[in-house]
Design an enzyme around this catalytic site. Structure first.
Site, mmCIF file in Angstrom:
data_model
loop_
_atom_site.group_PDB
_atom_site.id
_atom_site.type_symbol
_atom_site.label_atom_id
_atom_site.label_comp_id
_atom_site.label_asym_id
_atom_site.label_seq_id
_atom_site.Cartn_x
_atom_site.Cartn_y
_atom_site.Cartn_z
ATOM 1 N N GLY A 24 35.456 17.016 -42.350
ATOM 2 C CA GLY A 24 36.332 16.610 -43.446
ATOM 3 C C GLY A 24 36.492 17.732 -44.453
ATOM 4 N N GLU A 145 42.765 14.688 -39.367
ATOM 5 C CA GLU A 145 41.377 14.741 -38.885
ATOM 6 C C GLU A 145 41.114 13.535 -37.984
ATOM 7 O OE1 GLU A 145 38.422 14.566 -42.017
ATOM 8 O OE2 GLU A 145 36.795 14.390 -40.565
ATOM 9 N N CYS A 380 31.348 0.379 -63.028
ATOM 10 C CA CYS A 380 31.740 -0.876 -62.388
ATOM 11 C C CYS A 380 30.616 -1.916 -62.486
ATOM 12 C CB CYS A 380 32.186 -0.612 -60.956
ATOM 13 S SG CYS A 380 33.190 -1.964 -60.331
ATOM 14 N N HIS A 504 36.462 3.284 -61.820
ATOM 15 C CA HIS A 504 35.696 4.330 -61.115
ATOM 16 C C HIS A 504 36.199 5.725 -61.495
ATOM 17 C CE1 HIS A 504 33.316 1.787 -58.423
ATOM 18 N NE2 HIS A 504 34.331 0.945 -58.554
ATOM 19 N N GLU A 506 34.789 8.455 -61.130
ATOM 20 C CA GLU A 506 34.335 9.490 -60.192
ATOM 21 C C GLU A 506 35.421 9.908 -59.203
ATOM 22 O OE1 GLU A 506 33.371 6.325 -60.236
ATOM 23 O OE2 GLU A 506 32.735 5.567 -58.286
HETATM 24 N N1 GLN Z 1 30.035 -6.378 -57.515
HETATM 25 C C1 GLN Z 1 30.824 -6.131 -58.668
HETATM 26 C C2 GLN Z 1 32.167 -6.819 -58.604
HETATM 27 O O1 GLN Z 1 32.608 -7.195 -57.556
HETATM 28 C C3 GLN Z 1 31.014 -4.663 -58.910
HETATM 29 C C4 GLN Z 1 31.743 -3.954 -57.819
HETATM 30 C C5 GLN Z 1 31.567 -2.454 -57.876
HETATM 31 O O2 GLN Z 1 30.623 -1.942 -58.462
HETATM 32 N N2 GLN Z 1 32.461 -1.719 -57.234
HETATM 33 O O3 GLN Z 1 32.812 -7.006 -59.621
#
Ligand code: GLN
Length: 535
Positions: A24, A145, A380, A504, A506
């Site tokens: 990758g 890939e 999250c 997220h 990241e």
């Molecule tokens: N389990 C949690 C939810 O569904 C957080 C999900 C996660 O961290 N991606 O809201």
């Protein structure tokens, strides 16, 4: 077989001998070079498993699920692609055999093939070709890939696809990358497994144009000669990829080996060969003296496989390269966490996750970071647990997280309105949503704008009923989704850096664009470390 004239160029990357070779990263590096050489480049990956997408697979199996802006739950290599080529890809970039078969069977049930037998050849192959051409449309070059290793039963249709397309020689090439093991006892590299993997390709009708040897250190020219003679590839078309300090040095290394020129000769590409400034800068930054060191710990339950947290790790790595900070990352198992082990870290990340396992360890880590003013970033599930810890220990509320204690009441984190726990594939709140930043907050100072768009992957959310009580205790709700009034960011004003985000961040960092939240987290960790040294 339908002969379809290809408008554009396609490079298929296949792998041999063993998996986890960095196929990758090689694919992404190659695409990045052509993008730097001003071609319009797209990328995609086929994965031979039968899950419709990786969304339902535990990160411990294949690593993290990378979320595209359009809400695709994709293979982690898509994350490498986005980081290297600095381009947002879509759910069409990550295709599994499961998706292909389920589309095909859906079509069959609708009567699309009426009267005909539906078969791997031609129907599955045609479907693969259709997906490839769709991704090529509008681009000069598509890098494809093929997941897995030549010889796997389940990847045969993809090799058949290459075979069918490859006779359009001026448009389609195959680069095969394989491992060269080192036999310690004889102190020599062995090329036989690699040769066999090329033979296997030949037996499927695929004749690679280029070979790439993956080895721990540089291998000798006699081995290259041997591979050349046995695999019918000229030695000038065999590239060496030994281990490097940072994967972000690979594009420059490939340019040094003139891979772009050699491919351009075969594919008839018109490239401009000036030095690529970005690669030179990154190479210099990696080698430069560092201004200090930080140690970051990621607390999670998928700690056995570091790929489970790949985008978090790569985001930290890329930013620390640019900040000239030497970075150490450790993964801690939330299930057996001892908070005293956290005291040497300059920053703590509570990663995303699912299910009750390990949550008490994560909550202890959050409490420890809050009480000791250690920079804390909850992502999250991490944000949801930051809120739970705060509600219980500071606001003294008797509340629960619905995912963890579904049989209780008083849910401070509850199921999103439209969720149905009986339908699990591709049904979370996925992809990009708006987040409005509230004035006079750390979040607003970090992002320096009033609205951001961030990627999501969750089923549960904060219950606004409890907002006032937490606010009174000093928790700030600094980011809100304006469409649904859903909490996106929380922070604690008593601490220097205590932030939880429902999204997220990241997934945003690329080699060309750093995520502001991760940047400021690293900066906070650096300041924390400096302060600690001075005390
Ligand atoms: N389990 C949690 C939810 O569904 C957080 C999900 C996660 O961290 N991606 O809201």
């Amino acid at each position: 077989m339908n002969y379809r004239k290809i408008n554009g160029k396609i490079i298929f990357i296949t792998g041999g001998v063993l998996s986890s070779l960095g196929k990758g990263i090689f694919s992404a590096s190659l695409a990045s070079i052509f993008k730097e050489r001003k071609l319009k480049v797209n990328m995609m990956k086929f994965d031979p498993y039968l899950n419709v997408d990786p969304g339902t697979i535990s990160p411990i199996e294949h690593g993290e699920v990378f979320v595209t802006r359009d809400g695709g739950e994709t293979d982690l290599d898509i994350g490498h692609y986005e980081r290297f080529i600095n381009q947002n890809l879509t759910k069409n970039s990550s295709i599994s055999s499961g998706k292909i078969y389920s589309n095909l069977i859906e079509d069959e049930r609708k009567g699309k093939y009426l009267g005909k037998t539906v078969q791997i050849i031609p129907n599955v192959i045609d479907k693969i070709i259709e997906l490839v051409l769709k991704n090529l449309n509008g681009y000069d070059l598509l890098v494809v890939e093929i997941g897995g290793t030549v010889g796997d039963i389940e990847s045969i249709p993809y090799f058949e696809t290459i075979r069918q397309l490859q006779f359009q020689r001026e448009n389609v090439i195959n680069i095969h990358i394989g491992f060269i093991p080192f036999l310690k006892i004889n102190k020599e590299y062995k090329s036989k497994p690699f040769q066999h993997s090329v033979k296997q390709l030949h037996s499927l009708g695929v004749f690679p144009n280029f070979l790439v040897t993956r080895s721990e250190e540089k291998i000798s020219s006699t081995i290259i000669d041997k591979i050349s003679a046995n695999c019918s590839v000229h030695k000038d078309y065999i590239f060496e990829l030994e281990n490097v300090d940072s994967v972000y040095q690979i594009p420059q290394k490939l340019v040094d080996e003139k891979i772009d020129q050699k491919i351009a000769d075969i594919l008839n590409l018109n490239l401009k060969y000036s030095p690529i400034k970005n690669y030179q800068l990154i190479d210099k930054l990696i080698k430069d003296q560092k201004i200090g060191e930080i140690k970051i710990v990621i607390v999670g339950k998928y700690h056995n496989l570091k790929d489970s947290y790949l985008s978090i790790i790569e985001s930290l790595r890329i930013i620390s390269i640019y900040q000239k900070i030497s970075l150490k990352i450790e993964l801690f198992d939330a299930k057996s966490l001892n908070v005293n082990d956290l005291k040497n870290f300059s920053g703590i990340i509570i990663a995303g996750g699912f299910g009750i396992e390990g949550t008490s360890g994560k909550i202890s880590a959050i409490k420890y970071a809050r009480e000791n003013n250690i920079p804390l970033l909850g992502i999250c599930f991490g944000m949801q647990l930051l809120i739970l810890e705060f509600a219980k220990n500071i606001a003294k509320l008797n509340v629960y997280h619905e995912e963890l204690n579904p049989n209780k009441n008083n849910f401070i984190i509850h199921l999103l309105k439209d969720q149905d726990l009986k339908k699990l594939g591709g049904t979370m709140r996925l992809g990009e949503y708006n987040c409005k930043l509230i004035d006079n907050t750390l979040a607003k100072r970090i992002y320096k704008k009033s609205m951001i768009k961030e990627r999501h992957r969750h089923r549960y959310e904060f219950n606004n009923k409890y907002k006032k009580e937490l606010e009174q205790k000093g928790l700030l709700f600094s980011g809100i989704n304006p469409e649904n009034n859903l909490v996106e960011i929380v922070e604690y004003k008593n601490n220097d850096f205590y932030i939880g985000v429902q999204f997220h961040p990241e997934f945003n960092t690329t080699l060309y664009k750093l995520d502001p939240l991760f940047e400021s987290f690293i900066n906070a960790a650096y300041q924390y470390e400096k302060k600690r040294k001075n005390n």
